[in-house]
Each structure stands twice: as structure tokens, then as C-alpha cells.
Design an enzyme around this catalytic site. Structure first.
Site, mmCIF file in Angstrom:
data_model
loop_
_atom_site.group_PDB
_atom_site.id
_atom_site.type_symbol
_atom_site.label_atom_id
_atom_site.label_comp_id
_atom_site.label_asym_id
_atom_site.label_seq_id
_atom_site.Cartn_x
_atom_site.Cartn_y
_atom_site.Cartn_z
ATOM 1 N N SER A 607 0.853 -1.181 0.000
ATOM 2 C CA SER A 607 0.000 0.000 0.000
ATOM 3 C C SER A 607 0.897 1.241 0.000
ATOM 4 C CB SER A 607 -0.963 -0.036 1.183
ATOM 5 O OG SER A 607 -2.012 0.880 1.011
ATOM 6 N N ASP A 688 -8.212 -5.234 -6.385
ATOM 7 C CA ASP A 688 -7.850 -4.049 -5.613
ATOM 8 C C ASP A 688 -8.296 -2.814 -6.389
ATOM 9 O OD1 ASP A 688 -6.794 -2.063 -4.078
ATOM 10 O OD2 ASP A 688 -4.724 -2.778 -4.140
ATOM 11 N N HIS A 720 -7.068 -5.701 -1.944
ATOM 12 C CA HIS A 720 -5.922 -4.945 -1.437
ATOM 13 C C HIS A 720 -5.050 -5.796 -0.518
ATOM 14 C CE1 HIS A 720 -3.862 -1.140 -1.072
ATOM 15 N NE2 HIS A 720 -3.975 -1.108 0.237
#
Length: 747
Positions: A607, A688, A720
Site C-alpha cells: 500500500s 484491488d 488490497h
């Protein structure tokens, strides 16, 4: 990317399992055994031959299979008298590639832990009836998620007889969550429905019609809000709250017809408290029962929702609404004056005070949650414990209404706090580890889960003055006794601007004095997040220590739990102070710990951490032998236009891209591809939508075009995160193989 805290929230262990506490068997599939062997072979040579110790012949270094094999306890709930504690226990079904949740009971003394169910049918959201005679929960055992009741409680050690389990609801839609009214005669439930549908059956029929249609196209009207969110394309449904009555037999007189049935007329339709609102409560996708509550008299429900229309994708303006349980008038907005996020409603037992959490800055999801107390008679409000520079979690009143309890991040831990309602004095009740889901436990005790870097969550209780901390369950004791983990230590150093910055260093599980070990330098996401003292099921630092690496993880500027100013400091400075902290932190760790081999290091992150890997590739290009980026932002321009929660980049970069392109481009890794040279593994999930898969594809294209050694690992069915057990094992196998290739090449 960061998400708000939800209720889905010391170092002792290798404890023995108490007599009578059963453990579910480990389902070892051939795939798991093969991956276990692969993971073991990928450990650096320095850690493959530990010295034998008496009584430890069967012990091995912690690995990804061990991580997935741990049983996971969630949301313990004590009976009103506090003598019995119920909890959900998740066991990994490797063959089925999923988790199986069952209901367990244990006495408050810690004895007699036993499963109530054994079919793994998705049991969750456990709640006791006010008189303690019944236990309610959600389960998919009927084929859809519905409300069930256990009564009477089973005696002995075996599962509950079928006659004790009653299906309470037979609704044509799934029940997502619920809370019981104070007198136990009603339940407030959440379910996904079309806001314009007059009945639940209408939603069921419309969804069924769409499923049967040969046309799978989606048309989103002007001002529809989210088109897709996290990992789903929006279908027009919203999570609404309903109230239904529970009859004396425990069955709900509600619902258009049972799921899967083709007829039947119910006695009553559940009351939609949010009729006509194009909004979700609880919030999606992470909200839960901490976002709504019955008033103490049971006549109304207060809930958090964002009714933002076309602004949904760039608004964090959640308000608290009050709706009568009979739906006699539309919800009343209680916090319309605050344009920022309001949530976590909790009522004092006497019904005179509403406590809730409120942010002050619109559009900033990582703003501090202040505690607000509202006198319901006068409407006057006051903030509690303003000098306490921490962001509160979900709130819980003591039975006498004099104390609020919450768990929230604090300096690399997530302690349990008590806050005096009169004075605002804050006291830590549990100081070490990661506390989640505190609840009342009868008498003067609280019940909660507690985990650390070296141990999964177990059920604990503590007195409300902080004394008498007691571990109740030991469901993973045998597993922990069979493994070796690295020894973690928190350290601090002078970071960017001379500020004190904290980090973790973890010795390899098979540490030997005098040896030097390659470094796994792991960068957390958020960026407003933290590597706290927490047993994580995705980025578990001990997996790398178990594979023979020295682990270093830095809570750089922007991390949570160190004061709001520290958290704020990363906004509009993504590659500035955080990169300086990482550089200074790695140097400090190497200087402090002589067992770290600074010449053999790889950096990994997901991320925001994945963004930082791309940023490091172009702005610290010669430091690491290899890099691993998972679901990271590669091109800030297209990230803005393709992501969904626009409030995040607009706050972090200072507005929409077209208004402030310079800010986005200043911290755009794609600008520095010409400097890339370190070998990189790119990992990205196709589902995602927070950071779309094209970001990972773009980075891999750049690597391949430049001739840099690189690999791409794509998960078509992951979002994600990597959630499925088999995918997780493959992820770890691939990542550890990449590290071993560059840090410890085979002879």
C-alpha cells in the site's frame, strides 16, 4: 491505504493448555505440506541448522503455515453475570481454502473451554440476551447469513444439540450485523437493500432478476456516488438498519419469505430505519456494530451514516442520526453542525449522556477522533480528555456511567484505557500488546482479546481499575510451544528534523551470537498506520525472523499512536520526512544491533509501503539488493483518476489533481524510473480498486523495459490484501524466494 479504526480490534506465552481445553485438529493438505517444505528451504543458510536443545526436538522456526494455522479468536462476550464467556473461533480449512468460524464457550475462570458448534458455518457477532439465558449470533448454516439463538446453554463438553439452536430470522436477504435492544425483545439488524424497495423481498427479487439476466452491463447515473469501492463494483444496494421483534420462542415475526422459498406471508416486515436514505450504516466495508446503538429506553436507534450523494467519494462527513424504532418519522441528524466524521455512539446506563467520537477536519480520514459527551436533556456538549493526544477507538461505558473504556494505538502498542467522565483523567489498564473488542464482563471486570508480535489473540479479563490481568483462553498454546520466534525489541532514534522516531528490530528465530544476518526492511502502509506490538495475519514480522532474517520496521513520520502532529506530518510530504526516517532508522538499527548485516538488505512494503518501495527505487536506488512492492502507488496522476475514495489523495496532496498537479508529481515514483536499478518483485491483486492493478502493471512494465531483474505476482481473486490461505502461502513462498535469491544465493 489507511482506513478508520473499527471494532474488529504481554509478552507472556508458551503457556500450557489447561485441562479440558480442546484444540481443533490441523488439516494438512498436500499443498500445505509442499509449501511448508518450500518455505523451510528458503531460509538463509545461516539459520538452517539451529543447535539442538533438550525437549525441543520437534520445535521449528515460525513460518507462514504456522501463521495460517493459528486459531483466531474474535469479539469475546461475557454473559451478564460474567460467569461464561462466548467467542468466535476461526480455524483455517486448508483443503477448502477458507476460514471456518465456530462458537465457543469458556468459564470466566478459564476452565471448560469447548466448542458449541463444529460445522464452521460462519458464526460471528455473538451477543447475550439481557437475562443471560440465550446467546444470539449470525450464522450461514441455513445457506444465508441469518440470526440464530442458542438456548439453553449446553452442558458438558460436546457441541450443543440441534434442538438448542433456533433460527431466529428467515429473511430474503443476508443479515450483516445486529445488536439487541436493552430489554432483549427486539434486534436492530443491518442488511444490504435497494433504498427505493418497500420490502426486503423487493431487494431479493431484483437481485435475483439481475443475476439471471444475460446482460451484465452496469449503468451508473449522474451523482451515483461510488462506482466501485475497495473490491466490489457497486450494485445500487445500501446497508440499512432495520428493527424487528423477537417473539417469545426466539423466532422473528419478520421477513417477506424465507431465503430460497417461493411463497409465504410473514406477520410483519422489519422496519427500515433509513427508509429512502442513499447511505450505508454501518459504513462499508469496515464498519460494524460499534457504529450503531439502541437508546437505553429501547425506543430509538442512533447510528453513523454519510448521506452525501454525488460527494460520497470525496466526503468524510459521517453524522449521527437518531431514528425511532417504529419508523414513525425520518432519522434526525444529531451532528449536522460538524462537517467531519462522527461515529462510535455509546449511551450512559442512565440514558442521560451520549458519548461519541468526532473528528474536526473534513476530508481527513486520519484526523484525531475526539471524545464528545452530549447531555441529552439540554443538548450541551463537552469534549473529554482533550489534553490526551490520542485518537479514541470505540467507546464503552462502565455500569455506573462514571468511566469510559477504549482501546487505541499508543507508542507502538494498542493498550486498554479508562477515562474518568468527570475529570477526563486517562489511565492505562493494559499497557503492553494489542487490545481489541473490550466489553463488560460482570462484576468489576472487562473482557477483551490481547495479542502481541509473538502470540495470536487470546481472551483476557482485567478489573476496571487495571488490576488482576488474567489470561482466560490458551487455544494456541500447543502451536506456540512447537515453534521458535524471533525476539523483538522496540528502539528509538533521532529521525527527520531531530524528532524522536520509533522502530522494531527482531532477531532471527534461530539467532546465534556472533553471526550476522541479512535484513528484511519492512515498511508499513496507511501511511497513517503503525507496526505495533500485534500478531498480524498478512505482514507478520515474525515470518521473516523465522526465515532467518533480521527484521527492521520503522514507524516513520505519519505513523499513528505518537500524537496527532506526528500523524499529520506526512501529508503533502510522502517522500520527504518518511524517507529520511527510513534512512536514519536503518542506519540506527545497524549501528545498534551488530547481528544485522547492513550489506545484505532487501526492502518490502505494501500500500503506502508499496509506494515507498517505488519511491526508494528512484530516490535511494543503491541501498538495497532487492525490493518487494505489494499493491503500491506507481503513478500518482492515474492513481487519482482511477481510485475511489478521493478524499484520501485530495487531503494527502492538497486537492484534486487538476487543481494541484505539482504536489502529485512531486511525489510521483513514475518520474524517476530512469534511476531504477534494484531487482524488484511486484505483487498486485486484480480486485484491488483502492490501488488498481494497473499501478502494479505499470511498474512491472517499467522494470522489464529497463532490463531490471523483476517478477510480477498477480492474484486474480484477491483485493488490497491476500486473504485466502493458499494464496497467502504462495505469496510468502514467492516473497521469501525473492529475498533468498538476492540476499543468500545458493552455492
Amino acid at each position: 491505504m489507511h482506513r478508520p479504526m473499527s471494532a474488529h480490534f504481554l509478552a507472556c506465552r508458551a503457556c500450557r493448555r489447561p485441562t479440558g481445553q480442546a484444540l481443533a485438529p490441523d488439516p494438512w493438505s498436500p499443498l500445505v505440506l509442499a509449501l511448508l517444505a518450500a518455505v523451510t528451504l528458503l531460509a538463509p543458510a545461516a539459520a538452517q541448522a539451529p543447535a539442538a536443545t533438550p525437549g525441543a526436538a520437534a520445535a521449528h522456526s515460525f513460518n507462514a503455515v504456522d501463521m495460517q494455522s493459528m486459531q483466531r479468536i474474535t469479539e469475546p462476550q461475557a454473559s451478564p453475570r460474567g460467569d461464561v464467556i462466548a467467542f468466535a473461533l476461526r480455524t483455517t480449512d486448508f483443503a477448502g481454502n477458507r476460514g471456518k468460524n465456530d462458537v465457543w464457550l469458556v468459564s470466566s475462570s478459564g476452565s471448560g473451554a469447548r466448542p458449541v458448534t463444529t460445522d464452521g458455518a460462519g458464526y460471528s457477532n455473538l451477543r447475550w440476551s439481557p437475562d443471560g439465558s440465550s446467546l444470539y449470533f449470525l450464522s450461514t448454516r441455513s445457506g444465508s447469513s441469518q440470526l440464530w439463538r442458542l438456548s439453553p446453554l449446553p452442558g458438558g463438553q460436546g457441541p450443543a444439540p440441534a434442538a438448542s439452536l433456533t433460527q431466529v430470522t428467515r429473511l430474503p436477504v443476508d443479515v450483516s450485523s445486529f445488536v439487541l435492544s436493552p430489554d432483549g425483545t427486539r434486534a436492530a439488524i443491518s442488511a444490504d437493500v435497494f433504498p427505493d424497495c418497500p420490502t426486503l423481498a423487493c431487494t431479493h427479487d431484483r437481485l435475483e432478476e439481475k443475476e439471471k439476466s444475460k446482460v451484465k452491463a452496469r449503468l451508473y447515473p449522474d451523482g451515483a456516488g461510488f462506482v466501485r469501492h475497495w473490491d466490489v463494483w457497486e450494485d445500487g444496494t445500501r446497508s440499512h438498519l432495520f428493527v424487528l421483534r423477537l417473539d417469545a420462542a426466539g423466532a422473528a415475526a419478520a421477513g417477506a419469505r424465507p431465503t430460497g422459498a417461493s411463497g409465504g406471508t410473514p406477520a410483519a416486515e422489519p422496519v427500515d430505519l433509513m427508509r429512502g436514505m442513499v447511505a450505508d450504516s454501518p459504513s462499508k466495508p469496515f464498519g460494524g456494530t460499534e457504529e450503531y446503538a439502541f437508546t437505553p429506553d429501547g425506543r430509538s436507534v442512533v447510528f453513523a451514516a454519510r448521506d452525501a450523494g454525488r460527494q460520497e467519494a470525496w466526503s468524510t462527513n459521517f453524522d449521527l442520526y437518531e431514528a425511532p424504532m417504529d419508523g414513525s418519522h425520518p432519522p434526525r441528524d444529531l451532528t449536522a453542525a460538524n462537517p467531519a466524521w462522527d461515529t462510535y455512539p455509546a449511551f450512559s446506563p442512565d440514558g442521560k449522556t451520549l458519548a461519541y467520537a468526532a473528528q474536526t477536519r473534513p476530508g481527513f480520514e486520519s484526523d484525531r477522533y475526539h471524545i464528545v459527551l452530549r447531555d441529552l436533556a439540554s443538548g450541551r456538549e463537552r469534549r473529554l480528555a482533550e489534553e490526551w493526544d490520542r485518537s479514541t477507538g470505540p467507546l464503552l461505558f462502565s455500569p455506573d456511567g462514571k468511566t469510559l473504556f477504549t482501546a487505541t494505538e499508543d507508542g507502538g502498542q494498542q493498550p486498554l484505557f479508562a477515562i474518568d467522565v468527570a475529570s477526563g483523567k486517562v489511565t492505562k489498564l493494559v499497557t503492553t500488546g494489542h487490545v481489541e473488542s473490550p466489553a463488560l464482563a460482570g462484576g468489576d471486570r472487562l473482557v477483551f482479546t490481547l495479542d502481541t508480535l509473538r502470540s495470536p489473540a487470546e481472551v483476557y479479563t482485567v478489573r476496571r481499575d487495571g488490576s488482576g490481568l488474567t489470561q482466560i483462553t490458551h487455544v494456541n498454546a500447543q502451536r506456540l510451544a512447537a515453534i521458535r520466534m524471533g525476539e523483538p525489541e522496540q528502539f528509538q532514534f533521532a529521525g527527520a528534523g531531530g524528532d524522536t522516531v520509533h522502530g522494531w528490530a527482531i532477531k532471527p528465530a534461530d539467532f546465534e551470537p556472533g553471526k550476522r544476518y541479512p535484513i528484511a526492511f519492512i515498511i508499513h502502509g496507511g501511511p497513517q498506520g503503525s507496526f505495533d506490538n500485534h500478531f498480524h495475519y498478512r505482514w507478520n514480522l515474525e515470518v521473516y525472523a523465522g526465515a532467518g532474517y533480521g527484521v527492521v520496521a520503522i514507524d516513520f513520520h505519519g505513523s499513528t499512536g505518537y500524537g496527532q502532529a506526528f500523524t499529520d506530518s506526512i501529508s503533502k510530504d510522502w517522500g520527504g520526512k518518511p524517507l529520511a526516517d527510513l534512512q536514519l532508522g536503518l542506519a540506527a538499527a545497524i549501528a545498534r544491533y551488530p547481528w544485522l548485516d547492513g550489506d545484505r538488505a532487501c526492502a518490502l512494503g505494501a500500500s503506502y509501503g508499496g509506494f515507498m518501495i517505488y519511491w526508494i527505487a528512484g530516490n535511494w536506488p543503491d541501498r538495497f539488493r532487492c525490493l518487494v512492492s505489494h499493491d503500491g502507488t506507481f503513478d500518482q496522476r492515474m492513481m487519482y483518476y482511477a481510485t475511489e475514495e478521493l478524499w484520501f489523495p485530495e487531503w494527502e496532496m492538497g486537492g484534486p489533481y487538476w487543481q494541484n498537479p505539482e504536489a502529485y508529481e512531486k511525489w510521483n515514483p513514475a518520474r524517476f524510473v530512469d534511476r531504477w536499478r534494484a531487482p524488484m518483485l511486484v505483487v498486485h491483486g486484480s480486485l484491488d480498486y483502492r490501488i488498481p492493478v494497473t499501478q502494479g502493471l505499470g511498474a512491472f512494465t517499467a522494470l522489464q523495459r529497463r532490463g531490471i531483474p523483476s517478477e510480477l505476482l498477480n492474484f486474480p481473486e484477491e483485493n488490497h490484501w491476500v486473504l485466502k490461505p493458499a494464496d497467502s502461502l504462495l505469496w510468502h513462498q514467492t516473497v521469501l524466494s525473492w529475498l533468498a535469491r538476492w540476499l543468500n544465493p545458493a552455492p
